[in-house]
Design an enzyme around this catalytic site. Sequence first.
Site: not given
Ligand SMILES: [Zn+2]
Length: 651
Positions: A432-433, A436, A566, A570
């Site tokens: 996942h990272e 990004h 939250i 962000g």
């Molecule tokens: Zn993510």
Amino acid sequence: MDPLELLSEKLSRPWGVVSHLKGVRDSDALRAAYDECQPEVVAASLRIGQSRPVYDAMVALMADADAWTSLTPAQRRAVECEVRDAKLGGVALDGEAKERYNAIAKELSALSTAFSNNVLDATKAFEHLCETKEEVDGLPRSALELAAQTAATRGGHEGATAEDGPWMFTLDAPSYMAVRSHAKNRALREKCYRAYLARASEFSPEEADNAPLIEKILALRREKARLLGYDTFAEVSMAKKMATLESAEELLENIRATSRPAAERELEEIRAFAAKEGAPEAETGLTQWDVGFWAERLREAKYELKEEDLRPYFQLPAVIEGMFALAGKLFDVDVRPADGDVEVWHPDVRFFAVTDKKTGAPRAYFYLDPYTRPSEKRGGAWMDDVVGRSAAMAAPGSSVRLPTAHMVCNGTPPVGSKPSLMTHSEVTTLFHEFGHALQHMLTTEDAGPVAGINQVDWDAVELPSQFMENWCYDKKVLKQIGKHYETNEPLPDDLYDKLVASKNFGSGMRYLRQCHFALTDLELHARYEPGVEGRSVFDAEREIAKKTTILEAIPEDRFLCGFGHIFAGGYSAGYYSYLWAEVLSADAFGAFEEAGLEDDAAVVETGAKFASTVLAMGGGVAPLEVFTKFRGREPSVEALLRHNGLVAASA
Ligand SMILES: [Zn+2]
């Protein structure tokens, strides 16, 4: 725009380093320095973002037809986004309104920091020592090793061993999750669960309570929205997103309605299984601290797959090697270790270089900080930029500055002489990272303000990351990354089949929970009235829970007091983005399925298309347009529901 970029970097780059170190190498001294500087940093950022001369110049540029058409579409989008952000940053405000806006921004920033410090402190404060084998029954070897190590390093029990204890448990993810899923000791599960849900609340033993902070944050956000001419903070948030409040709530309702009956069936199956196993709690009703445990037992019985059976196959070095090979094949790059080329903040941190496979030309660099370090590193996993691709920031003699990324995970560290052995979910987090990081690193956009992840709308930013997660279920990829750490034998077929079969286990409950978080977030930012007597944020959450939960919450459930996404991150009025982006990512992976996952040439071709659109264009093109360029049509929710077994695959 170039001089502006230069100016902003003078602040953002060093402060980025400080923020990063606060996340991975926290200390009292650093925290004090951070708190001291932060108000000035906020003031300076506001001054840049709220500069009227700069704003006026950009508006004038947009109005000058000749100058405007001479810009590339990405450069134009950079200006348009800046103007929009400046408006949202209060640039059009004057006098008292502007002063008030700035005061609110400063206060919100301090409140967020206090919120997450409270959560971190509460997480650090909890520890529970077990001294008899009975108390730790059911826990896998890896959890006992970690607990013994914690007892030794933190509790001062020098001779602690996995076999004989003592064992110390904490609320850090690897420890907490192991207890939740595996401890037969129901009292231990309950104790950890209650402590986790009470973090930084009126029910936690420490003094700090985040509830008043939440009220203040929500009230200030609403006041800020009104200053900007909006009714609610949700509208402010949506002004910068692909979705609208209506389209987000419609999507969530769609997923919620499909997930809820599935979740009810799953819970009943778990309850029936626990009853069959003779668990007394199955008769009185399973509690929050039972479901995780019995779900894991049912999963094992149904699929004969223990999460722990997979762990010996996922040693970090082989996993990253396989992950890099996949990126190489899909996106035509090489990833090579470059340890020693740069300074690092901890001996475990690795450094890598990304080069073009054909030309060998460098494209990007990244750091990887893989393991949990509870005493100084915050939980979770994240990717952040160190510097982005930019022509304006190019060194003398080169045409562009190349991007560098941070990848930070909280995986299980090596214990003794064993390498880091990962659960499949830790592997997924790493992918996942990396997704990004790939979007940050493989951009071909030279306009810094819209290169890589810059100006990618929040609700589209999880597209590449969640897209990469799909490969963690691909047979070829798993055979490559899954090699037994002692025998080097690849992941056996039967384990792979079980992994795939069990993938959708519990997906109804999982999606329902995500809908709960996302709908609560939108409710708090679109409709909740802060500071009004008689209805607290916890009441608001309970009302949402009627539609989104199937197990009663404990009365002292203060999950919101730890909901950093939250209140300290962000994702305010943006938590739905995870699901929104999951729709995009599932649909994007669908393109590979349609091309044929077994067909290497087709996969490579589709990968090239993904690289030249989603990864290359960054924020230079509006996300819906990027997606449509890749997929040939607008996104559809069908692939998400199908991948997760919530609807049957269509014939
Ligand atoms: Zn993510």
